[in-house]
Scaffold this motif. Structure first.
Motif, mmCIF file in Angstrom:
data_model
loop_
_atom_site.group_PDB
_atom_site.id
_atom_site.type_symbol
_atom_site.label_atom_id
_atom_site.label_comp_id
_atom_site.label_asym_id
_atom_site.label_seq_id
_atom_site.Cartn_x
_atom_site.Cartn_y
_atom_site.Cartn_z
ATOM 1 N N GLU A 134 0.829 -1.208 0.000
ATOM 2 C CA GLU A 134 0.000 0.000 0.000
ATOM 3 C C GLU A 134 0.860 1.253 0.000
ATOM 4 O O GLU A 134 0.575 2.228 -0.719
ATOM 5 N N LEU A 135 1.919 1.257 0.805
ATOM 6 C CA LEU A 135 2.787 2.428 0.893
ATOM 7 C C LEU A 135 3.533 2.667 -0.418
ATOM 8 O O LEU A 135 3.675 3.808 -0.865
ATOM 9 N N LEU A 136 4.014 1.600 -1.035
ATOM 10 C CA LEU A 136 4.701 1.746 -2.324
ATOM 11 C C LEU A 136 3.759 2.327 -3.370
ATOM 12 O O LEU A 136 4.146 3.212 -4.147
ATOM 13 N N ASP A 137 2.516 1.840 -3.386
ATOM 14 C CA ASP A 137 1.537 2.390 -4.326
ATOM 15 C C ASP A 137 1.260 3.864 -4.030
ATOM 16 O O ASP A 137 1.104 4.677 -4.951
ATOM 17 N N GLN A 138 1.205 4.196 -2.741
ATOM 18 C CA GLN A 138 0.871 5.566 -2.345
ATOM 19 C C GLN A 138 1.904 6.563 -2.832
ATOM 20 O O GLN A 138 1.559 7.693 -3.199
ATOM 21 N N VAL A 139 3.182 6.165 -2.841
ATOM 22 C CA VAL A 139 4.240 7.087 -3.278
ATOM 23 C C VAL A 139 4.716 6.773 -4.697
ATOM 24 O O VAL A 139 5.728 7.310 -5.146
ATOM 25 N N GLN A 140 3.997 5.888 -5.374
ATOM 26 C CA GLN A 140 4.251 5.581 -6.789
ATOM 27 C C GLN A 140 5.641 4.980 -7.014
ATOM 28 O O GLN A 140 6.394 5.412 -7.897
ATOM 29 N N LEU A 141 5.965 3.972 -6.181
ATOM 30 C CA LEU A 141 7.176 3.189 -6.372
ATOM 31 C C LEU A 141 6.787 1.771 -6.786
ATOM 32 O O LEU A 141 5.729 1.265 -6.400
ATOM 33 N N SER A 142 7.678 1.110 -7.527
ATOM 34 C CA SER A 142 7.396 -0.218 -8.057
ATOM 35 C C SER A 142 8.003 -1.309 -7.182
ATOM 36 O O SER A 142 8.779 -1.034 -6.258
ATOM 37 N N SER A 143 7.670 -2.542 -7.495
ATOM 38 C CA SER A 143 8.259 -3.675 -6.778
ATOM 39 C C SER A 143 9.765 -3.730 -7.013
ATOM 40 O O SER A 143 10.523 -4.161 -6.136
#
Length: 283
Positions: A134-143
């Motif tokens: 969720e946090l990665l999506d929130q700041v627009q970072l990828s796997s």
């Protein structure tokens, strides 16, 4: 303008700062500063180097202890207890994002490790893999970014990691201390748009510490101008920037480069605006 003059709140005040003062020996870094930030609001604090804006931010976050004054959030005073439970509770109230995340991120840890360690410390029983996603999506970072260490990321990506780490504890207030100053202009715009989206979706309150009047114009509701540790002007951002009442604020505005800008005229303006108080430096 008196320090206790406040702009009109758009919602009930969340953060109250009253009479904040900080002495370092005989030197007064911050002198009787007061302001409020409403829930979901965004306050900019601007001024030249040495104006006291960063020391103010450090007192709000708990990195410095005020000599005098009070800081309350939702009516509860910020404590100075060193007990672990109290320190963790303070961290969940206010988080800070610094200018250069290379100095605040552990170079040995991947993005995933950074977020996992933060969540483990504050929320040991949470579903950490789900929350990290969720946090990665929130700041627009990828796997792929999640598996990278700081040196393997760009400046903008590192700043997104720092923002995600701060958001991981669900803070009430996020302090951004020159958080986009080291980024390219295009990346600055991306990060500022990201922060605007996060505020709109979460209702978090921001305090922007910056020297960049373009940044405060874009992302803050209210503006506090500091000089030599004191508040010289405080009000809605649009009002302060379009119709400043204090000579120092006018000097800051005239020193912003723009088409047709004459640096020699700006220097003369700075000299002419001096009023017999401390001279203006490094504007």
């Amino acid at each position: 303008m008196p320090d206790d003059t406040q702009p009109s709140d758009r919602s009930p005040a969340l953060l109250h700062v009253r009479g904040l003062t900080k002495h370092f020996g005989a030197f007064t870094a911050v002198d009787n500063v007061s302001f409020t930030v409403p829930a979901g609001g965004s306050l900019g604090i601007v001024g030249e180097s040495g104006s006291g804006k960063t020391t103010t931010a450090r007192m709000i976050t708990g990195l410095e202890t005020p000599t005098r004054g009070t800081i309350t959030i939702d009516g509860s005073p910020r404590t100075t207890s060193r007990r672990k439970a109290h320190r963790l509770a303070r961290a969940r109230q206010v988080q800070i994002v610094f200018q250069d995340p290379m100095h605040s991120l552990d170079p040995r840890l991947t993005t995933h490790d950074v977020l996992n360690e933060t969540l483990r410390l504050h929320y040991p029983d949470i579903n950490r893999p789900q929350r990290i996603t969720e946090l990665l999506d929130q700041v627009q970072l990828s796997s792929r970014d999640a598996d990278a260490r700081p040196r393997e990321l760009s400046g903008g990506q590192r700043q997104r990691v720092a923002i995600a780490r701060a958001l991981a504890v669900d803070p009430t207030v996020l302090v951004l201390d020159e958080a986009v100053a080291a980024l390219d202009v295009s990346v600055q715009a991306q990060v500022l748009n990201l922060l605007a989206d996060i505020r709109a979706h979460t209702g978090i309150s921001y305090i922007f510490i910056t020297h960049d009047l373009g940044v405060v114009r874009a992302v803050t509701d209210d503006l506090l101008v500091m000089r030599a540790g004191r508040t010289v002007e405080h009000g809605p951002t649009d009002t302060v920037l379009s119709n400043p009442t204090h000579p120092y604020t006018r000097v800051l505005l005239r020193c912003v480069p723009r088409p047709g800008w004459d640096p020699r005229a700006a220097i003369r303006t700075t000299a002419d605006a001096q009023t017999g108080e401390q001279p203006f430096h490094d504007v």
